[in-house]
Design an enzyme around this catalytic site. Structure first.
Site, PDB file in Angstrom:
ATOM      1  N   HIS A 190      -9.707   1.568  -0.292  1.00 33.43           N
ATOM      2  CA  HIS A 190      -8.247   1.428  -0.277  1.00 33.43           C
ATOM      3  C   HIS A 190      -7.793   0.790  -1.589  1.00 33.43           C
ATOM      4  O   HIS A 190      -8.064  -0.380  -1.857  1.00 33.43           O
ATOM      5  CB  HIS A 190      -7.819   0.569   0.907  1.00 33.43           C
ATOM      6  CG  HIS A 190      -6.343   0.563   1.150  1.00 33.43           C
ATOM      7  ND1 HIS A 190      -5.441   1.142   0.295  1.00 33.43           N
ATOM      8  CD2 HIS A 190      -5.614   0.049   2.171  1.00 33.43           C
ATOM      9  CE1 HIS A 190      -4.220   0.976   0.775  1.00 33.43           C
ATOM     10  NE2 HIS A 190      -4.301   0.318   1.911  1.00 33.43           N
ATOM     11  N   HIS A 213      -2.893   8.058   5.558  1.00 37.19           N
ATOM     12  CA  HIS A 213      -3.096   6.720   5.010  1.00 37.19           C
ATOM     13  C   HIS A 213      -4.498   6.252   5.395  1.00 37.19           C
ATOM     14  O   HIS A 213      -5.210   5.706   4.555  1.00 37.19           O
ATOM     15  CB  HIS A 213      -2.031   5.766   5.535  1.00 37.19           C
ATOM     16  CG  HIS A 213      -2.035   4.430   4.879  1.00 37.19           C
ATOM     17  ND1 HIS A 213      -1.938   4.272   3.514  1.00 37.19           N
ATOM     18  CD2 HIS A 213      -2.137   3.177   5.388  1.00 37.19           C
ATOM     19  CE1 HIS A 213      -1.966   2.982   3.204  1.00 37.19           C
ATOM     20  NE2 HIS A 213      -2.099   2.295   4.326  1.00 37.19           N
ATOM     21  N   PHE A 257       1.758  -3.231   4.085  1.00 40.75           N
ATOM     22  CA  PHE A 257       2.125  -4.521   4.658  1.00 40.75           C
ATOM     23  C   PHE A 257       3.612  -4.770   4.399  1.00 40.75           C
ATOM     24  O   PHE A 257       4.137  -4.453   3.327  1.00 40.75           O
ATOM     25  CB  PHE A 257       1.310  -5.642   4.011  1.00 40.75           C
ATOM     26  CG  PHE A 257      -0.106  -5.755   4.518  1.00 40.75           C
ATOM     27  CD1 PHE A 257      -0.591  -4.926   5.505  1.00 40.75           C
ATOM     28  CD2 PHE A 257      -0.953  -6.714   4.002  1.00 40.75           C
ATOM     29  CE1 PHE A 257      -1.892  -5.041   5.978  1.00 40.75           C
ATOM     30  CE2 PHE A 257      -2.261  -6.846   4.464  1.00 40.75           C
ATOM     31  CZ  PHE A 257      -2.731  -6.011   5.455  1.00 40.75           C
ATOM     32  N   CYS A 261       0.801  -1.225   0.000  1.00 41.54           N
ATOM     33  CA  CYS A 261       0.000   0.000   0.000  1.00 41.54           C
ATOM     34  C   CYS A 261       0.834   1.275   0.000  1.00 41.54           C
ATOM     35  O   CYS A 261       0.285   2.375  -0.060  1.00 41.54           O
ATOM     36  CB  CYS A 261      -0.944  -0.008   1.197  1.00 41.54           C
ATOM     37  SG  CYS A 261      -1.819  -1.579   1.363  1.00 41.54           S
ATOM     38  N   LYS A 280      -9.679   7.898   1.613  1.00 43.13           N
ATOM     39  CA  LYS A 280     -10.119   6.496   1.496  1.00 43.13           C
ATOM     40  C   LYS A 280     -11.549   6.333   1.992  1.00 43.13           C
ATOM     41  O   LYS A 280     -12.188   5.315   1.698  1.00 43.13           O
ATOM     42  CB  LYS A 280      -9.178   5.579   2.267  1.00 43.13           C
ATOM     43  CG  LYS A 280      -7.810   5.374   1.626  1.00 43.13           C
ATOM     44  CD  LYS A 280      -6.991   4.356   2.398  1.00 43.13           C
ATOM     45  CE  LYS A 280      -5.624   4.129   1.764  1.00 43.13           C
ATOM     46  NZ  LYS A 280      -4.722   5.274   1.926  1.00 43.13           N
ATOM     47  N   GLU A 329      -1.205   5.723  13.205  1.00 41.40           N
ATOM     48  CA  GLU A 329      -0.891   6.893  12.379  1.00 41.40           C
ATOM     49  C   GLU A 329      -1.149   8.178  13.153  1.00 41.40           C
ATOM     50  O   GLU A 329      -0.373   9.144  13.044  1.00 41.40           O
ATOM     51  CB  GLU A 329      -1.700   6.872  11.087  1.00 41.40           C
ATOM     52  CG  GLU A 329      -1.274   7.965  10.109  1.00 41.40           C
ATOM     53  CD  GLU A 329      -1.934   7.877   8.752  1.00 41.40           C
ATOM     54  OE1 GLU A 329      -1.526   8.627   7.841  1.00 41.40           O
ATOM     55  OE2 GLU A 329      -2.874   7.062   8.585  1.00 41.40           O
TER      56      GLU A 329
END
Length: 417
Positions: free
Chosen positions: A344, A307, A403, A167, A339, A318
């Site tokens: 996403h 994010h 990830f 991502c 998002k 975050e």
């Protein structure tokens, strides 16, 4: 190379294919309107599956846009990238035949690439035999082919690559292209990300990881920073940015949208899926981006496109990372997650969010986090709930966390001309 020797890099064109529209203008208008791009899955029959919602690109007709014969042999993720790249070049008013092609490159991320081609060919070959696999499977399905097809169409002969960092990939693509120009290796770069992973296998994999939202209400599905959040919603699409060395852009009279001034990239080295405690790696990426821009003061940043995946761990970590970097100023910052509207988009997410961040600076408008209802004590910043706002800011950050512990952060500056 000292800061004084570094060349400046600007954005002169952008293209996008998103769950909100097939162009930048359509997508940005929808963002400003607070439109939710999430709906029941139509790409396959999900009626008996745990996850039934996604943020699909609507009414896509690759054959009409690319020609029936060409589209037949291009994976959906590559189709998205090509159309976004065409728009980026067109809006930049760049005559590709007039530039030095060896000083123009392409970087396009994709987290999963042609997973749909893999699923389809596996299903077909189990019936017909693997020696009857399509000869177009490999060249259409490999993740780097979007970058390759864009370079072929544009005739760009410089660096052409595909960062696969989950991502974080879209932001890595833009950041790597920024450095490539800044450090003197190119004058022009097309950079971005693309993804088309709304497939039974991809959704199934994320479902069994318990990473996806399993409810049926689109408006309560992707709700970053809300206490009710329970997982992300898969999106698809692409975005491409045309980056140029500033003097190259000015010499041809290009209209400049925003300036890219900093890039931070780190690794948590902690866990395959969970972020490091308190977002330590993401915090270092944000701090690096500020330092990379010549030491921009944290107080100078007015907006962060987070994010913000709508997962319990990501949003809390975050938020903690932002507090680490910005201290007391964190509570003066405007932070939002688009998002909440696009879902996403994995390897395309950072590129799409780079487009929205650049437009936030250009248009003096900060997009909202829609669907925000219930505050979370661990997420206590200004997330621009539900209604975007008109506001001029000089610097804005865009965060991407993937990830594997990949973190990428881009710092943009308003172009004053």
């Amino acid at each position: 190379m000292s800061n004084l020797q570094r060349r400046r890099v600007v954005i002169t064109g952008m293209g996008a294919v998103t769950p909100l529209g097939h162009t930048v203008a359509e997508s940005w208008d929808a963002v400003r309107a607070g439109t939710c791009g999430i709906a029941p899955i139509t790409r396959y029959d999900a009626s008996e599956r745990k996850v039934t919602l996604a943020a699909e690109v609507k009414d896509w007709d690759g054959a009409a846009l690319l020609g029936r014969q060409r589209a037949k042999h291009l994976a959906r993720f590559t189709q998205f990238a090509l159309i976004a790249a065409r728009e980026a070049v067109e809006t930049a008013a760049l005559d590709t035949a007039s530039i030095d092609a060896t000083r123009a490159g392409v970087i396009v991320s994709s987290g999963i690439g042609g997973v749909e081609e893999t699923e389809n060919q596996q299903t077909s070959c189990l019936k017909r035999g693997f020696d009857r696999c399509s000869p177009f499977y490999i060249p259409s399905g490999i993740s780097n082919m979007a970058a390759g097809e864009v370079a072929i169409e544009m005739g760009f002969k410089g660096m052409c690559t595909c960062p696969v960092t989950a991502c974080a990939g879209g932001s890595n693509a833009v950041g790597d292209a920024f450095r490539h120009i800044r450090d003197g290796y190119a004058e022009v770069m097309l950079a971005g990300g693309t993804e088309a992973a709304i497939t039974p296998l991809s959704i199934g994999g994320f479902t069994t990881m318990r990473a996806l939202h399993t409810g049926a209400d689109p408006k309560a599905a992707s709700i970053p920073f809300d206490a009710r959040r329970s997982g992300f919603v898969m999106g698809e699409g692409a975005a491409m940015l045309l980056l140029e060395e500033r003097e190259h852009a000015l010499a041809r009279g290009a209209k400049i949208i925003a300036e890219v001034v900093g890039y931070g990239v780190t690794c948590d080295a902690h866990h395959i899926t969970a972020p490091a405690p308190d977002g330590e790696g993401g915090a270092r990426a944000m701090a690096q981006a500020l330092e990379d821009a010549g030491g921009v003061a944290p107080e100078a940043v007015g907006y962060i496109n987070a994010h913000g995946t709508s997962t319990p761990l990501n949003d809390r970590c975050e938020t903690a990372a932002i507090k680490t970097v910005f201290g007391d100023h964190a509570h003066q910052l405007a932070v939002s997650s688009t998002k909440s509207m696009t879902g996403h988009m994995l390897g395309a997410a950072g590129a799409v969010e780079a487009v929205f961040t650049a437009l936030a600076l250009h248009d003096d408008y900060l997009p909202a986090t829609i669907g925000y209802v219930e505050a979370d004590p661990d997420c206590d910043l200004d997330y621009i709930p539900n209604e975007g706002r008109a506001k001029r800011v000089e610097y804005a950050l865009s965060n991407s966390l993937g990830f594997g512990g990949h973190n990428a952060c881009l710092l943009f500056k308003k172009w004053e001309g």
